[in-house]
Design a protein around this motif. Structure first.
Motif, short mmCIF file in Angstrom:
data_model
loop_
_atom_site.label_atom_id
_atom_site.label_comp_id
_atom_site.label_asym_id
_atom_site.label_seq_id
_atom_site.Cartn_x
_atom_site.Cartn_y
_atom_site.Cartn_z
N ALA A 1 34.69 103.98 103.80
CA ALA A 1 33.37 104.19 104.38
C ALA A 1 32.28 103.79 103.39
N ALA A 2 32.45 104.22 102.13
CA ALA A 2 31.46 103.88 101.10
C ALA A 2 31.39 102.38 100.90
N GLU B 1 16.46 111.54 99.48
CA GLU B 1 16.25 110.35 98.64
C GLU B 1 16.56 109.07 99.41
N ALA B 2 17.63 109.09 100.18
CA ALA B 2 17.99 107.91 100.97
C ALA B 2 16.92 107.63 102.02
N ALA B 3 16.43 108.67 102.68
CA ALA B 3 15.41 108.49 103.71
C ALA B 3 14.11 107.98 103.11
N ALA B 4 13.76 108.46 101.91
CA ALA B 4 12.52 108.02 101.27
C ALA B 4 12.58 106.53 100.93
N LEU B 5 13.71 106.08 100.39
CA LEU B 5 13.82 104.66 100.06
C LEU B 5 13.94 103.83 101.33
N GLN B 6 14.59 104.38 102.35
CA GLN B 6 14.66 103.67 103.62
C GLN B 6 13.26 103.42 104.17
N ARG C 1 28.15 100.06 101.75
CA ARG C 1 27.55 99.34 100.62
C ARG C 1 27.41 97.85 100.96
N ARG C 2 28.48 97.27 101.51
CA ARG C 2 28.42 95.85 101.89
C ARG C 2 27.38 95.61 102.96
N HIS C 3 27.25 96.55 103.88
CA HIS C 3 26.30 96.42 104.99
C HIS C 3 24.86 96.40 104.50
N VAL C 4 24.54 97.24 103.53
CA VAL C 4 23.15 97.38 103.08
C VAL C 4 22.79 96.34 102.02
N SER C 5 23.75 95.91 101.21
CA SER C 5 23.46 94.97 100.12
C SER C 5 22.92 93.66 100.68
N VAL C 6 21.95 93.10 99.97
CA VAL C 6 21.44 91.77 100.33
C VAL C 6 21.67 90.85 99.14
N GLU D 1 23.34 104.86 100.10
CA GLU D 1 24.00 104.95 101.40
C GLU D 1 25.52 105.05 101.25
N ALA D 2 26.06 104.37 100.24
CA ALA D 2 27.50 104.48 99.99
C ALA D 2 27.87 105.92 99.65
N MET D 3 27.03 106.58 98.86
CA MET D 3 27.28 107.99 98.53
C MET D 3 27.23 108.84 99.80
N CYS D 4 26.25 108.58 100.66
CA CYS D 4 26.15 109.32 101.93
C CYS D 4 27.42 109.13 102.75
N ALA D 5 27.90 107.89 102.83
CA ALA D 5 29.08 107.60 103.63
C ALA D 5 30.32 108.28 103.05
#
Length: 214
Positions: free
Chosen positions: A185-186, A141-146, A190-195, A82-86
């Motif tokens: 943005a990246a 790839e992002a959509a598949a993992l999502q 990244r911070r938003h998605v990371s757990v 997602e960071a790459m997408c952003a």
């Protein structure tokens, strides 16, 4: 037919109607959806390829269960994708794509307080960023993992204050994208998605509660 069934079964997995470990009986599913067993079997094969379903000896198809260590690895990869997408979207988003992102962001704001409604608005928000990257392979790839992480991303939203924090994190992402700041943005996405840390502990605790309820 099998594609529609896959989407319907995937939705039941994502929304918790079919929690991890649930048996997926072909006859029962065929009866539920009013079809023969053949498209059900094909749909389950597709879901197995996506990692949402496992085929186990003597148990048949079951909803896949992901252990904490594996789940953390998957979220780490999701955060980087997602960071790459952003990063790309900050440079490449068109005005119409930015308008769609803002519309999705406003929808998230309106849905706060309803985890299920927010879940779908949140997906719309992230999909807008994938599209804005203008990199078809990366978006796929992002959509598949999502899709594979949908049950867990949804479960996160039921943790106390998570929706409010998620929306605030979206605000930072939107601001960076509108400013065309690729690095910001990246980092924000990244911070938003990371757990990590407490967030990951809360997610694991929610999973354990779900297992006990099942």
């Amino acid at each position: 037919m099998s594609d529609r069934l896959r989407e319907q079964i995937e939705e039941q997995i994502a929304t918790g109607q079919l929690p991890p470990g649930s048996a997926l009986d072909e006859v029962a599913l065929a009866t539920q959806f009013g079809v023969s067993r053949t498209p059900v079997r094909e749909a389950l094969i597709q879901l197995t390829a996506e990692g949402l379903v496992e085929l186990r000896p003597r148990r048949g198809a079951v909803v896949a269960s992901v252990g904490p260590a594996r789940l953390l690895e998957m979220f780490e990869v999701m955060a980087e994708l997602e960071a790459m997408c952003a990063r790309l979207a900050a440079r490449r988003m068109s005005e119409s794509e930015q308008a769609e992102l803002l519309a999705a962001h406003r929808a998230c704001e309106a849905a706060r307080g309803d985890p299920d409604a927010y879940f779908y608005c949140n997906e719309r928000f992230h999909n807008a960023i994938y599209a804005g990257s203008h990199n078809g392979f990366l978006a796929e790839e992002a959509a598949a993992l999502q899709r594979r992480l949908r049950p867990y991303r949804r479960l996160q939203l039921r943790v106390r204050d998570r929706m409010a924090n998620s929306f605030a994190e979206h605000e930072a992402v939107v601001a960076a994208l509108q400013a065309g700041d690729a690095a910001a943005a990246a980092n924000a996405l990244r911070r938003h998605v990371s757990v990590q840390g407490e967030r990951f502990g809360d997610l694991v605790a929610s999973l354990q509660a779900l297992d006990h309820a099942a």
